[in-house]
Motif scaffolding. Structure first.
Motif, PDB file in Angstrom:
ATOM      1  N   ILE A 214       0.845  -1.204   0.000  1.00 43.14           N
ATOM      2  CA  ILE A 214       0.000   0.000   0.000  1.00 43.14           C
ATOM      3  C   ILE A 214       0.874   1.245   0.000  1.00 43.14           C
ATOM      4  N   LEU A 215       1.892   1.265   0.857  1.00 44.86           N
ATOM      5  CA  LEU A 215       2.767   2.428   0.942  1.00 44.86           C
ATOM      6  C   LEU A 215       3.493   2.672  -0.378  1.00 44.86           C
ATOM      7  N   ALA A 216       4.018   1.610  -0.985  1.00 47.97           N
ATOM      8  CA  ALA A 216       4.732   1.760  -2.255  1.00 47.97           C
ATOM      9  C   ALA A 216       3.823   2.338  -3.327  1.00 47.97           C
ATOM     10  N   GLY A 217       2.591   1.859  -3.380  1.00 46.98           N
ATOM     11  CA  GLY A 217       1.650   2.374  -4.359  1.00 46.98           C
ATOM     12  C   GLY A 217       1.338   3.848  -4.138  1.00 46.98           C
ATOM     13  N   MET A 218       1.157   4.230  -2.894  1.00 50.31           N
ATOM     14  CA  MET A 218       0.855   5.633  -2.600  1.00 50.31           C
ATOM     15  C   MET A 218       2.038   6.535  -2.894  1.00 50.31           C
ATOM     16  N   MET A 219       3.246   6.055  -2.604  1.00 49.66           N
ATOM     17  CA  MET A 219       4.429   6.875  -2.883  1.00 49.66           C
ATOM     18  C   MET A 219       4.673   7.018  -4.383  1.00 49.66           C
TER      19      MET A 219
ATOM     20  N   ALA B  60       5.097  10.669   3.373  1.00 51.76           N
ATOM     21  CA  ALA B  60       6.445  10.355   2.884  1.00 51.76           C
ATOM     22  C   ALA B  60       7.519  10.739   3.901  1.00 51.76           C
ATOM     23  N   GLU B  61       7.187  11.618   4.840  1.00 49.74           N
ATOM     24  CA  GLU B  61       8.159  12.034   5.858  1.00 49.74           C
ATOM     25  C   GLU B  61       8.328  10.983   6.949  1.00 49.74           C
ATOM     26  N   TYR B  62       7.403  10.039   7.047  1.00 44.97           N
ATOM     27  CA  TYR B  62       7.495   8.988   8.062  1.00 44.97           C
ATOM     28  C   TYR B  62       8.415   7.886   7.536  1.00 44.97           C
TER      29      TYR B  62
ATOM     30  N   LEU C 201      -0.193   1.374   8.904  1.00 49.41           N
ATOM     31  CA  LEU C 201      -0.777   2.575   8.321  1.00 49.41           C
ATOM     32  C   LEU C 201      -2.102   2.956   8.980  1.00 49.41           C
ATOM     33  N   ARG C 202      -2.846   1.978   9.469  1.00 46.02           N
ATOM     34  CA  ARG C 202      -4.129   2.282  10.107  1.00 46.02           C
ATOM     35  C   ARG C 202      -3.947   3.141  11.356  1.00 46.02           C
ATOM     36  N   GLY C 203      -2.820   2.985  12.007  1.00 46.28           N
ATOM     37  CA  GLY C 203      -2.548   3.807  13.183  1.00 46.28           C
ATOM     38  C   GLY C 203      -1.701   5.021  12.863  1.00 46.28           C
ATOM     39  N   LEU C 204      -0.875   4.915  11.818  1.00 45.47           N
ATOM     40  CA  LEU C 204       0.057   5.987  11.466  1.00 45.47           C
ATOM     41  C   LEU C 204      -0.648   7.184  10.832  1.00 45.47           C
ATOM     42  N   ILE C 205      -1.532   6.923   9.880  1.00 46.66           N
ATOM     43  CA  ILE C 205      -2.173   8.002   9.133  1.00 46.66           C
ATOM     44  C   ILE C 205      -3.019   8.921  10.026  1.00 46.66           C
ATOM     45  N   PRO C 206      -3.783   8.394  11.001  1.00 46.19           N
ATOM     46  CA  PRO C 206      -4.546   9.302  11.861  1.00 46.19           C
ATOM     47  C   PRO C 206      -3.682  10.260  12.685  1.00 46.19           C
ATOM     48  N   THR C 207      -2.395   9.938  12.864  1.00 42.65           N
ATOM     49  CA  THR C 207      -1.542  10.831  13.656  1.00 42.65           C
ATOM     50  C   THR C 207      -1.130  12.086  12.888  1.00 42.65           C
TER      51      THR C 207
ATOM     52  N   PRO D 160      15.692  -0.894   3.490  1.00 41.28           N
ATOM     53  CA  PRO D 160      14.561  -0.408   2.690  1.00 41.28           C
ATOM     54  C   PRO D 160      13.286  -1.164   3.037  1.00 41.28           C
ATOM     55  N   ARG D 161      12.176  -0.441   3.046  1.00 34.60           N
ATOM     56  CA  ARG D 161      10.905  -1.072   3.384  1.00 34.60           C
ATOM     57  C   ARG D 161      10.409  -1.974   2.273  1.00 34.60           C
ATOM     58  N   TYR D 162      10.894  -1.759   1.075  1.00 35.12           N
ATOM     59  CA  TYR D 162      10.580  -2.620  -0.054  1.00 35.12           C
ATOM     60  C   TYR D 162      11.572  -2.323  -1.170  1.00 35.12           C
ATOM     61  N   ILE D 163      11.708  -3.240  -2.107  1.00 36.11           N
ATOM     62  CA  ILE D 163      12.554  -3.058  -3.283  1.00 36.11           C
ATOM     63  C   ILE D 163      11.687  -3.267  -4.516  1.00 36.11           C
ATOM     64  N   VAL D 164      11.662  -2.274  -5.383  1.00 34.51           N
ATOM     65  CA  VAL D 164      10.866  -2.342  -6.608  1.00 34.51           C
ATOM     66  C   VAL D 164      11.690  -3.011  -7.702  1.00 34.51           C
ATOM     67  N   GLU D 165      11.158  -4.082  -8.255  1.00 34.87           N
ATOM     68  CA  GLU D 165      11.844  -4.784  -9.334  1.00 34.87           C
ATOM     69  C   GLU D 165      11.437  -4.239 -10.696  1.00 34.87           C
ATOM     70  N   SER D 166      10.139  -3.966 -10.890  1.00 39.87           N
ATOM     71  CA  SER D 166       9.648  -3.471 -12.173  1.00 39.87           C
ATOM     72  C   SER D 166       8.539  -2.457 -11.965  1.00 39.87           C
ATOM     73  N   PHE D 167       8.481  -1.481 -12.877  1.00 42.44           N
ATOM     74  CA  PHE D 167       7.437  -0.464 -12.830  1.00 42.44           C
ATOM     75  C   PHE D 167       6.978  -0.181 -14.253  1.00 42.44           C
ATOM     76  N   ILE D 168       5.679  -0.290 -14.503  1.00 43.49           N
ATOM     77  CA  ILE D 168       5.114  -0.051 -15.834  1.00 43.49           C
ATOM     78  C   ILE D 168       4.129   1.105 -15.746  1.00 43.49           C
ATOM     79  N   TRP D 169       4.351   2.112 -16.576  1.00 44.68           N
ATOM     80  CA  TRP D 169       3.504   3.309 -16.572  1.00 44.68           C
ATOM     81  C   TRP D 169       3.445   3.871 -17.976  1.00 44.68           C
ATOM     82  N   LYS D 170       2.235   4.076 -18.487  1.00 46.29           N
ATOM     83  CA  LYS D 170       2.070   4.569 -19.853  1.00 46.29           C
ATOM     84  C   LYS D 170       1.271   5.867 -19.851  1.00 46.29           C
ATOM     85  N   GLU D 171       1.677   6.756 -20.734  1.00 46.62           N
ATOM     86  CA  GLU D 171       0.921   7.990 -20.951  1.00 46.62           C
ATOM     87  C   GLU D 171       0.747   8.151 -22.451  1.00 46.62           C
ATOM     88  N   GLY D 172      -0.471   7.884 -22.946  1.00 49.73           N
ATOM     89  CA  GLY D 172      -0.695   7.902 -24.380  1.00 49.73           C
ATOM     90  C   GLY D 172       0.105   6.795 -25.037  1.00 49.73           C
ATOM     91  N   GLU D 173       0.938   7.184 -25.997  1.00 47.46           N
ATOM     92  CA  GLU D 173       1.761   6.201 -26.695  1.00 47.46           C
ATOM     93  C   GLU D 173       3.117   6.012 -26.032  1.00 47.46           C
TER      94      GLU D 173
END
Length: 332
Positions: free
Chosen positions: A87-92, A180-182, A189-195, A308-321
């Protein structure tokens, strides 16, 4: 709040969801299209799937969706890091492009039609909107009992969590930047975000039956989440150990006085039973207390490593073509 359509990113954590994902993706895409047509979100809005180290064909399906439709984006971990990290990786990742991000589970048991209410609360000035389930009728007896016990315990220990809130929420760009500062490694996250303290509101929704597949949230994972939540958000268990230690000390002192008085009065002291009971009581309390302290020491150990809280192996993102695909060993 600006009247221009905001860019919305739906963040969808996925772990072994190959059975549910094709149908869920279609439902999400149709909902996003309706929101675009109604002018509630911008055409640049996307659905971002986060593959949390799935061992089935989940990433293959995500990859195919991204290739076929630029409204889909995909992010894949190098291994399984857990639901909260996904969830955190997606939001960041979303905060780089989106005005608002909504996290929702891939099985769509959380009512996606509640998105309209989320957006209304955001337009009214809320930076955070929490999705709260109306009831737990879809849960079995054991899960319902343990969930109620969990929230009751969290409140008793002074943790600010929303009851019956399961990571279905909206965060604005401002809230995402603050999150992102945390930097803690042990995420709850259920307890962190309300703070964070931004203006917030709640949206109530009905939970639906899962349409395909089975839940991947095992009892072990629920217990891990509960432990992380308590040790991440409250020091009250440590304080309770101090109180318990004081009470045991008072009890021990009273027993010493009682035994000395019996000796002076010439009474026979029942030694075996008393010694056994006291030894077992003290031994149990000592081990239990060491276990609680050990949980906190272990969390400190992990935090000081600053891995690191996670390591991203692949990222796919398209904008138009234009298409971007990255392979990296970086983290958030």
């Amino acid at each position: 709040m600006s009247n221009r359509p905001n860019t919305l990113y739906l963040v969808v954590p996925c772990y072994n969801e190959e059975e549910a994902l094709p149908h869920s993706a279609q439902v999400m895409r149709e909902k996003l299209k309706r929101l675009m047509e109604e002018g509630k979100v911008s055409p640049q809005s996307k659905i971002l799937f986060v593959n949390d180290g799935s061992r089935d064909g989940t990433w293959r399906i995500i990859h195919g969706l991204c290739e076929a439709d630029p409204a889909f984006a995909g992010l894949s971990f190098s291994r399984n890091y857990g639901h909260q990290s996904a969830i955190l990786a997606g939001m960041m990742a979303a905060r780089q492009h989106a005005d608002i991000a909504v996290t929702i589970d891939a099985d769509l048991q959380q009512d996606i039609e509640a998105l309209d209410q989320f957006l209304e609360r955001y337009q009214a000035g809320c930076e955070i909107v929490y999705g709260i389930r109306n009831d737990r009728n879809t849960d079995g007896f054991f899960k319902k009992m343990t969930a109620n016990a969990f929230y009751g315990l969290m409140h008793l220990l002074g943790c600010k969590v929303m009851s019956n809130h399961a990571d279905y929420r909206l965060l604005s760009k401002k809230a995402l930047d603050a999150l992102a500062e945390y930097k803690e490694v042990n995420l709850f996250l259920r307890g962190l975000i309300p703070t964070m303290g931004f203006q917030s509101d709640v949206v109530y929704f009905d939970v639906k039956e899962r349409e395909a597949g089975t839940s991947k949230y095992t009892f072990r994972k629920m217990m891990t989440l509960a432990t992380d939540g308590i040790t991440s958000m409250s020091t009250r268990p440590i304080q309770l150990i101090t109180v318990l230690g004081f009470l045991v000390s008072v009890f021990s002192f009273c027993m010493i006085v009682y035994c000395i008085a019996d000796w002076f009065l010439g009474r026979n002291v029942p030694g075996y039973t008393t010694s056994l009971v006291v030894s077992l009581l003290m031994g149990g309390l000592t081990i239990f207390s060491l276990g609680i302290v050990g949980e906190y020491v272990g969390k400190i150990y992990l935090e000081t490593k600053a891995r690191p809280r996670y390591i991203v192996e692949s990222f796919i993102w398209k904008e138009g073509e234009r298409r971007e695909e990255e392979n990296s060993n970086g983290s958030d």
